[in-house]
Design an enzyme around this catalytic site. Structure first.
Site, PDB file in Angstrom:
ATOM      1  N   ASP A  63      31.882  34.758 140.870  1.00 56.78           N
ATOM      2  CA  ASP A  63      30.510  34.367 141.140  1.00 56.78           C
ATOM      3  C   ASP A  63      30.561  33.183 142.110  1.00 56.78           C
ATOM      4  O   ASP A  63      31.634  32.642 142.409  1.00 56.78           O
ATOM      5  CB  ASP A  63      29.739  34.049 139.855  1.00 56.78           C
ATOM      6  CG  ASP A  63      28.244  34.223 140.060  1.00 56.78           C
ATOM      7  OD1 ASP A  63      27.788  34.230 141.223  1.00 56.78           O
ATOM      8  OD2 ASP A  63      27.504  34.341 139.069  1.00 56.78           O
TER       9      ASP A  63
HETATM   10  C1  NOJ Z   1      25.014  33.513 141.653  1.00 57.99           C
HETATM   11  C2  NOJ Z   1      24.563  34.560 140.695  1.00 57.99           C
HETATM   12  O1  NOJ Z   1      25.003  34.263 139.385  1.00 57.99           O
HETATM   13  C3  NOJ Z   1      25.030  35.956 141.045  1.00 57.99           C
HETATM   14  O2  NOJ Z   1      24.429  36.877 140.183  1.00 57.99           O
HETATM   15  C4  NOJ Z   1      24.712  36.269 142.483  1.00 57.99           C
HETATM   16  O3  NOJ Z   1      25.123  37.558 142.794  1.00 57.99           O
HETATM   17  C5  NOJ Z   1      25.413  35.245 143.348  1.00 57.99           C
HETATM   18  N1  NOJ Z   1      24.916  33.923 143.039  1.00 57.99           N
HETATM   19  C6  NOJ Z   1      25.213  35.532 144.830  1.00 57.99           C
HETATM   20  O4  NOJ Z   1      23.934  35.249 145.217  1.00 57.99           O
END
Ligand code: NOJ
Length: 754
Positions: free
Chosen positions: A285
């Protein structure tokens, strides 16, 4: 440079030659064999662009620096690059200027639509309609790919029991079985049968794992979860996504029992890549590799990179840990080159499957982009999915459906004319204020036959609303109340639209209150005092505590954030052009104090009242939900009768048929989602009081009956046993059928035998 030149004068043909002649693995290996260690590490690196920042501000926010790195083969993927023009520009740097010309893969959070927005995933899950859900992901994939994208960071498949958590809106709710079906439907929708088709994109099951179990529902918080819950509740939708062939997984921000998921070898290597034989790649993430330092398990970025790669995290999203450190880590022997090769193979495989080596610009089609985004056909699909997602929670005196010659309708509330909030918080490439408002939907439905009056009544928030800032809820300004009360007085019926700002749910939007925010409940009371014929339409991203408002209204409609066509879809339901069929995918509590609340809880040792206080209960509230999981009304009614089992015993691996007669006992055609729950009466571990195992949607005309047969196998009865196995245990079970998890219409026991 040699390869760049080769690419320009026929290198593409060389890739094609490789692809035509060889198996996928051979093609992947043929590229891998050409790569330096630095280039391999580059494939494991993902940067955001600054078009749309979906996390803390990126370090190298100057795109030009990243562009230099693309040219030197240090970038394998980018996220948040939008439009065919921008993706083509970045792709050109990779395929024409980098030594090997390996194409980039472009990812984006296409969570519930791209330009055409669909209901938030929690809302869409209320449709219980796998065709509709698959279709919505298909449209999203088609629009996203038309804009040059290859990969969505969806579906989010986290099970959650905690309405305080803002990201419940992104999930399929609280049930692992329903969640698994939905996970697979979304993967099918995004990926289709052929990932290389120009209108399909790679999906990503996230967030692996247990992110939905954060303590106190507070975003990014700690998770402590036992093995039994992990296997029984958390893993099933991930396993279903993996079985459906999802191309990628994303790990999660949270720690689990002291180990951050990004550094968890157990999750990524043992379970996912080992037991489930997942062949795709795992992306971190946003900066979750670097956050191993703040979690306190790594002292610096180098150590964070070491732990993450060893644990099986193949790509570093905006973490800036792999590129600066991984080459050295391999050279020093701290990370085995085979782990890097494995990660790169996985990434290249997905790129090959997307057809990027055959044509890196395959998804850059400005004509398709122009024609497809927000097309009429996509709007129609969105409207259809949205109306299937609406849940009718109350309809006293059959106030609904409203008549299209109902005299005067007062449409009141801060969300009634709002064209932005229904878009929700993962709004991808949508245009601000582009949703059909409820007011517009009602006006379009009734034309000139009804007088429609509108008053906002109260503002929900003050100040700027944005993706990056907190919502300032209006707690003081009641100046609009007078006008609202005035128009309510003169109306035959009042439709009120209340709920949350869409920026109150989603990532980083946890709340300690789950009531209708601000002064809206007061507005409702003021309106209700002058006109009792109130239908309340809710817009929200989580279960709300409706205990106070429910008795005040005759009609209660759960309208989530329904997307681009919200107002039309709601009007379809309000006026009976669509007979509501949605069922809650999540329990709505009676009070915040009950949270975490879920229907498939354990029995405890003291489940029932015994005449004194010594049983499992609250002194000041009931235990059960105000609106239970699976609940939803229709404009008609259904009866369940004649439940039968094909046998009183079920043999391992042989099906047991559960049948019953469903009758439409009302006056209009309607669709019922008939549900089958089981209870394992004695297990080596304690078992939930009910578990959804099958359901079927049946449309019946008034007076029509149908025998519904649902099949169970011993696989449906499996769980994480005391021995640590995934298995069904012999013994007694209860099968229950009914319209929701609380109102069981009939039940019968059976025995599982060898
Ligand atoms: C953080 C989020 O937790 C995740 O779900 C997302 O895909 C990423 N950012 C990218 O934006």
């Amino acid at each position: 440079m040699i390869f760049a030149i080769l690419f320009l004068c026929g290198f593409a043909a060389k890739w094609q030659h490789v692809s035509a002649q060889s198996s996928l693995d051979k093609r992947v290996d043929s590229v891998l064999a050409l790569m330096t260690l630095e280039e391999k590490v580059g494939q494991m690196n993902q940067y955001t662009s600054s078009w749309d920042v979906t996390g803390p501000m990126p370090k190298g926010s100057r795109d030009s620096l990243k562009y230099i790195q693309i040219r030197t083969g240090q970038v394998g993927s980018m996220l948040n690059v939008l439009s065919t023009k921008a993706t083509r520009e970045a792709q050109r740097l990779a395929v024409e200027d980098s030594r090997l010309g390996i194409p980039l893969i472009f990812g984006y959070d296409v969570v519930h639509g791209f330009r055409t927005i669909f209901p938030i995933p929690l809302g869409e899950s209320a449709s219980w309609d796998m065709n509709a859900i698959e279709k919505s992901s298909r449209v999203a994939a088609s629009e996203a790919s038309a804009a040059g994208l290859h990969w969505t960071f969806a579906p989010m498949v986290d099970i959650s029991h905690d309405a305080r958590w803002g990201r419940m809106m992104e999930s399929a709710g609280e049930d692992p079985y329903l969640g698994s079906l939905i996970a697979a439907a979304r993967v099918r929708g995004f990926q289709g049968n052929d990932l290389s088709a120009p209108n399909t994109i790679a999906a990503c099951a996230k967030h692996f794992a247990a992110y939905g179990f954060i303590e106190g529902g507070r975003e990014y918080n700690t998770v402590s979860v036992g093995d039994a819950s992990l296997y029984d509740a958390v893993f099933p939708p991930f396993k279903a996504a993996s079985d459906a062939g999802v191309a990628t997984f994303m790990n999660s921000f949270n720690e689990i029992n002291g180990i951050p998921a990004t550094a968890s070898t157990f999750l990524q290597r043992k379970i996912l890549k080992g037991e489930w034989n997942f062949q795709g790649f795992v992306v971190s993430d946003w900066a979750s590799v670097a956050e191993l330092i703040t979690h306190g398990v790594a002292e610096d970025e180098k150590e964070a990179a070491r732990q993450a790669v060893i644990a099986g995290c193949d790509m570093d999203m905006e973490g800036y840990c792999y590129v600066p450190n991984l080459v050295t880590l391999v050279k020093e022997g701290a990370v085995d080159i085979s782990l890097v090769d494995d990660a790169v193979r996985r990434i290249l495989r997905v790129k090959f499957m997307l057809g990027l080596f055959d044509d890196p610009y395959r998804y850059c089609d400005p004509v398709r982009e122009q024609n497809e985004l927000f097309s009429k056909a996509n709007q129609e699909t969105s409207r259809d999915v949205a109306r299937r997602s609406v849940v009718l929670l109350k309809n006293e005196g059959n106030l609904l459906p409203l008549k299209k010659d109902a005299g005067t309708i007062a449409v009141i509330g801060p969300l009634a004319a709002d064209k932005d909030i229904p878009i929700g918080s993962w709004r991808a490439n949508s245009v601000e204020n582009s949703a059909v408002s409820l007011l517009e939907g009602i006006q379009a439905a009734v034309g000139k036959k009804v007088k429609v009056r509108y008053a906002q009544g109260v503002k929900l928030s003050t100040g700027t609303r944005s993706f990056l800032t907190e919502v300032n809820v209006n707690e003081t300004d009641t100046t609009g109340f007078g006008e609202a009360v005035r128009i309510a007085k003169g109306a035959d019926v009042v439709v009120m639209a209340l709920g949350e700002d869409c920026w109150q749910s989603g990532e980083a939007r946890s709340r300690t209150e789950i009531d209708i925010p601000g002064l809206q409940t007061e507005l409702l009371a003021a309106v209700r005092a002058v006109n009792p014929n109130v239908v309340l339409v809710l817009m929200n991203g989580r279960p709300l505590d409706l205990t106070e408002v429910e008795p005040q209204v005759q009609g209660l409609v759960e309208g989530w954030f329904l997307g681009s066509q919200a107002g039309n879809a709601l009007a379809d339901v309000l006026f009976g052009d669509y007979n509501p069929s949605g069922k809650l995918p999540v329990s709505f509590p009676r009070s915040l104090g009950q949270v975490p609340l879920y229907y498939n809880h354990k029995n405890t040792g003291r489940p029932t009242a015994t005449g004194n206080v010594f049983w499992s209960h609250y002194s000041d509230e009931k235990n059960d939900a105000l609106f239970p999981f699976g609940f939803g009304l229709s404009y008609t009614s259904f009866s369940y009768s004649g439940m039968k089992l094909s046998s009183e015993t079920m043999k391992m691996n042989e099906p047991l048929k559960v049948s019953f007669t469903l009758t439409n006992t009302g006056k209009v055609t309607g669709t019922e989602t008939a549900q089958l729950y089981i209870r394992d009466l004695v297990g080596s571990r304690t078992r939930p009081v009910a578990e959804l195992k099958k359901f079927q949607q049946i449309t019946l005309k008034p007076g029509e009956s149908r025998v519904v047969t649902l099949e169970l196998t011993s696989d449906d009865l499996a769980f994480y046993t005391r021995e640590g196995l995934w298995a069904a245990e012999e013994g007694d079970f209860e099968a229950m059928v009914g319209p929701d998890s609380r109102n069981i219409a009939a039940k019968q026991n059976f025995k599982l035998v060898r």
